[in-house]
Write a protein that holds these residues in place. Structure first.
Motif, PDB file in Angstrom:
ATOM      1  N   THR A 169       3.136  17.225  11.706  1.00 44.14           N
ATOM      2  CA  THR A 169       3.187  16.738  10.322  1.00 44.14           C
ATOM      3  C   THR A 169       2.999  17.926   9.392  1.00 44.14           C
ATOM      4  O   THR A 169       2.369  18.925   9.757  1.00 44.14           O
ATOM      5  N   LYS A 201      -0.800  19.763  13.501  1.00 44.42           N
ATOM      6  CA  LYS A 201      -0.589  19.056  12.240  1.00 44.42           C
ATOM      7  C   LYS A 201      -1.202  19.845  11.085  1.00 44.42           C
ATOM      8  O   LYS A 201      -2.315  20.363  11.190  1.00 44.42           O
ATOM      9  N   ASP A 249       4.508  13.017   4.923  1.00 43.28           N
ATOM     10  CA  ASP A 249       4.446  12.703   6.349  1.00 43.28           C
ATOM     11  C   ASP A 249       3.238  11.845   6.686  1.00 43.28           C
ATOM     12  O   ASP A 249       3.329  10.928   7.502  1.00 43.28           O
ATOM     13  N   ASN A 250       2.108  12.186   6.122  1.00 42.00           N
ATOM     14  CA  ASN A 250       0.881  11.468   6.418  1.00 42.00           C
ATOM     15  C   ASN A 250       0.667  10.359   5.379  1.00 42.00           C
ATOM     16  O   ASN A 250       1.422   9.421   5.340  1.00 42.00           O
ATOM     17  N   ASP A 303       5.253   5.847  11.720  1.00 41.53           N
ATOM     18  CA  ASP A 303       5.507   7.257  11.393  1.00 41.53           C
ATOM     19  C   ASP A 303       4.703   8.215  12.267  1.00 41.53           C
ATOM     20  O   ASP A 303       4.633   9.405  11.959  1.00 41.53           O
TER      21      ASP A 303
END
Length: 773
Positions: A409, A338, A515-516, A253
């Protein structure tokens, strides 16, 4: 919310020259105006900036959204460093190692936490050609980093936090797994093993896997995967360390693979980052995203969408106004832009919806909420990309040719220890720690704190009583209380009562649309077995989590390796083979001369009191604890102002061992009272002559604790004087009991009460203390 104000004053509010503090409202306006000022970079006019400042301020002042701690602390102040998470590279040369150490110190001083992957360092005892010597290995350098962290006070408020990571295929992996067997070793680090898909498949197949020399990249040996996995499990069972990160999954990812490979995370594991990258975080308070629809509670999706989009813009603006500790970090951050928007108050939201945390419906809500937040955040990031352009490293990213975004992200589930206290919300996506508990107010008095939703339900549905509130505070839970309806028991379930698989299911549900990564502690009862922990690791892998941290209740309240033989005999009765340390302990005990005085073991439970005394260097907190026989230990904490902490600790340890060896308490007092220290003697308003003298005074004052089991003498008068209005006799008894603090190794250093382990941090819900690492 007086408790929230205490937390704010201790950690966030700006102290003025006259000793007063800014108001919370002033703090929120300070932060809002600084962050909204970033809009000037994009040609936004002054009126629009004022309007946006008002929107930012309102979201924070209403406690609907809260940025991470460094932003609250430092926006509009000289330091100006607003990010919480950093990852620094550790390359395989002495110069690079100490550059990383220097950079970490700079970051800790600015209020950030750091993550490191030590896998590039060559293994212990390998040849170093440049010097003709041998390498000392990753663990030895981790100890150097730990010592440096101890010396740097983070942002003037707390010590730095670190994550130490080693790949499972590094030749020193076994030494790394056991490097925190003693809780006092490397105590400024959380540690995690970077587990590969290859390794997990080898565990399932019960086969060997390769160890790789990081210097040459060649295979240098093999280990049985199942045995290594068992060692990770064993140590996690014993004290929660190490955790696991699924590093291949994180890189799957990775939004910018051409920029670099993800090899480490921030201290709590929820933010995978490239080397020299940082991220700023913020959380939406889900507790306040509930409205009434057709007479029933429901999620206010419109408000949640608005706050999500506003928070996304806020966090993107933070990137521009941030004062970065290093130029290389500023370049990486602005290249990827991010952000990590997450949530708090999830447990509260489920309670308001009358949905059990341990239910498929609860997990479904986790998915639905996080999917909505990620969608709305992406919509705002697309809008920002149109206004301001995509992030500079967009070309070649995972979004290239698909969707134009401002930020590489957008979502992260971070721990929200202190900011959730400010918002009076449950922490992150964790369940409730307790339905009711005792908290210590500023004068040292312990008062009952009941979850406001539980008290509201109790009054609304007719089962409220003073006795029930007191009983709940004593137990922490309502499970099994016949006075409480079963459906209420189901929705007010606490972390310790939840089966580990439900903790993991909730984590996995949030992870699907994050996302993370997700910071979450998987709680186990003290009776949990190593097999239970192993099954949790496997389930986390199967359900798509990016990492896992476990904590078995009480596992840090005693030394991990027992020096006695009694516990070792018990371990022989279990299915797990006895540890070699038990055999060593038996051999040592056989060799001891018979005339040697051996202190009696520390009792598993003690009672006592903590007293604050002013000394020349600030404040000294002296705790005196006893069992039914006599005083058996003393320990000290010098607080944040400094002082001779190591000397005070050494003094208290020697006093403790003397007491358990049968030395007269009066004789100990006589030896240490009156010792003189210039710092105390010269300081106006100090009534003791030294730290040892202060310890002697507290021991003398409370030396009868434990005699005839009479623990009720501790602050008896204070407890009766400070009882809140309306409390019945039952509640007074609970308060007295709360004043008699249970002395455990994981007591809060500020107030002495037990701390809660959550999301890779320890958090004291009684006074607001928190520490990660």
């Amino acid at each position: 919310m007086p408790n929230a104000r205490v937390v704010l004053e201790k950690r966030y509010l700006k102290k003025e020259d006259d000793g007063t503090y800014e108001t919370p409202e002033a703090m929120f306006y300070r932060v809002a105006s600084v962050v909204a000022g970033a809009e000037k970079n994009y040609g936004i006019n002054e009126k629009a900036i004022k309007d946006l400042t008002r929107e930012f301020y309102t979201a924070m002042a209403n406690l609907e959204f809260m940025p991470n701690s460094p932003t609250l602390m430092n926006a509009g102040r000289d330091l100006g460093q607003l990010s919480a998470c950093f990852v620094l590279p550790v390359e395989d040369s002495m110069e690079d190692i100490f550059d990383a150490l220097k950079n970490a110190a700079i970051i800790h001083k600015s209020g950030g936490g750091t993550g490191f992957n030590f896998s590039r360092l060559r293994q212990k005892n390998s040849m170093v050609r440049s010097t003709g010597g041998v390498a000392s290995g990753p663990v030895s350098f981790m100890k150097v980093f730990n010592a440096a962290t101890e010396a740097v006070k983070q942002g003037g408020t707390r010590r730095g936090a670190n994550m130490g990571i080693l790949r499972v295929d590094h030749p020193d992996i076994l030494e790394f797994i056991r490097c925190k067997e003693d809780n006092k070793d490397i105590n400024n680090f959380n540690i995690s093993v970077a587990v590969t898909e290859t390794f997990m498949r080898a565990v399932e197949a019960n086969s060997h896997y390769d160890l790789i020399d990081p210097h040459s990249g060649k295979e240098v040996g093999q280990l049985p995967a199942k045995d290594v996995f068992a060692k990770i499990v064993d140590h996690a069972w014993r004290n929660g360390e190490p955790g696991i990160i699924f590093v291949d999954r994180m890189n799957r990812d990775n939004p910018t693979p051409k920029v670099g490979e993800i090899e480490a995370t921030n201290p709590c594991g929820e933010q995978p980052l490239l080397p020299n990258e940082a991220c700023n975080l913020g959380s939406i308070n889900l507790k306040l995203m509930i409205t009434e629809k057709d007479g029933q509670p429901a999620i206010d999706w419109e408000r949640l969408g608005y706050i999500t989009r506003l928070a996304t813009r806020f966090l993107d603006d933070v990137i521009d106004v941030n004062q970065y500790p290093l130029p290389v970090i500023e370049k990486m951050v602005k290249g990827n832009r991010k952000i990590g928007l997450g949530v708090m108050g999830f447990a509260d939201l489920l309670i308001l919806l009358k949905i059990p945390y341990t239910s498929d419906e609860g997990a479904a809500y986790a998915e639905k909420i996080m999917e909505f937040i990620r969608t709305e955040s992406r919509i705002e990031s697309q809008r920002l990309a149109k206004e301001r352009s995509v992030f500079p490293n967009f070309k070649g990213s995972m979004y290239d040719g698909k969707i134009k975004l401002r930020n590489a992200t957008l979502t992260t589930i971070a721990p929200t220890g202190t900011i959730s206290m400010i918002c009076s919300a449950s922490s992150g996506v964790e369940p409730l720690f307790a339905v009711a508990y005792t908290k210590t107010v500023m004068d040292g008095t312990a008062l009952i704190e009941v979850n406001p939703l539980f008290e509201e339900y109790a009054r609304k549905y007719g089962f409220y009583s003073h006795e029930l509130m007191a009983k709940t505070a004593e137990r922490g839970t309502v499970s099994g209380l016949t006075e409480v309806p079963q459906w209420v028991q189901d929705i007010f379930v606490t972390a310790q009562e939840i089966k580990p698989e439900w903790h993991i299911k909730i984590q996995a549900a949030f992870q699907q649309y994050t996302d993370n990564a997700v910071s979450k502690t998987i709680n186990f009862a003290n009776s949990a077995t190593r097999d239970d922990v192993a099954e949790a690791f496997r389930l986390a892998f199967e359900l798509g989590c990016k990492g896992i941290t476990v904590y078995r209740d009480g596992s840090r309240e005693q030394q991990v390796l027992s020096a006695g033989t009694k516990d070792c005999e018990k371990s022989k009765e279990t299915t797990t083979p006895p540890l070699s340390s038990c055999q060593e302990a038996e051999e040592i005990s056989k060799k001891k001369p018979q005339e040697t005085i051996v202190p009696r073991p520390r009792p598993p439970v003690t009672v006592g009191v903590t007293e604050k005394i002013k000394i020349g260097c600030g404040n000294l907190y002296v705790s005196v604890n006893a069992d039914e026989k006599s005083i058996c230990e003393v320990f000290t904490n010098t607080g944040r102002a400094g002082g001779c902490s190591s000397q005070s600790e050494a003094t208290s340890r020697l006093i403790s061992i003397a007491m358990r060896s049968g030395i007269s308490v009066d004789a100990i007092i006589e030896q240490i009272r009156g010792i003189r220290c210039p710092a105390c003697i010269r300081k106006e308003g100090v009534n003791v002559t030294s730290c040892p003298d202060a310890i002697a005074r507290v021991i003398r004052k409370y030396k009868d604790i434990g005699a005839n089991g009479n623990t009720a003498i501790i602050r008896r008068n204070q407890a009766e004087e400070h009882v809140s209005p309306g409390l019945e006799k039952t509640e007074k008894a609970v308060i007295k009991k709360a004043q008699v603090a249970v002395a455990i190794d994981n007591a809060c250093p500020d107030c002495g009460m037990p701390v809660n382990h959550e999301s890779g941090c320890v958090v004291c819900i009684h006074c607001g203390y928190s520490k990660c690492g």
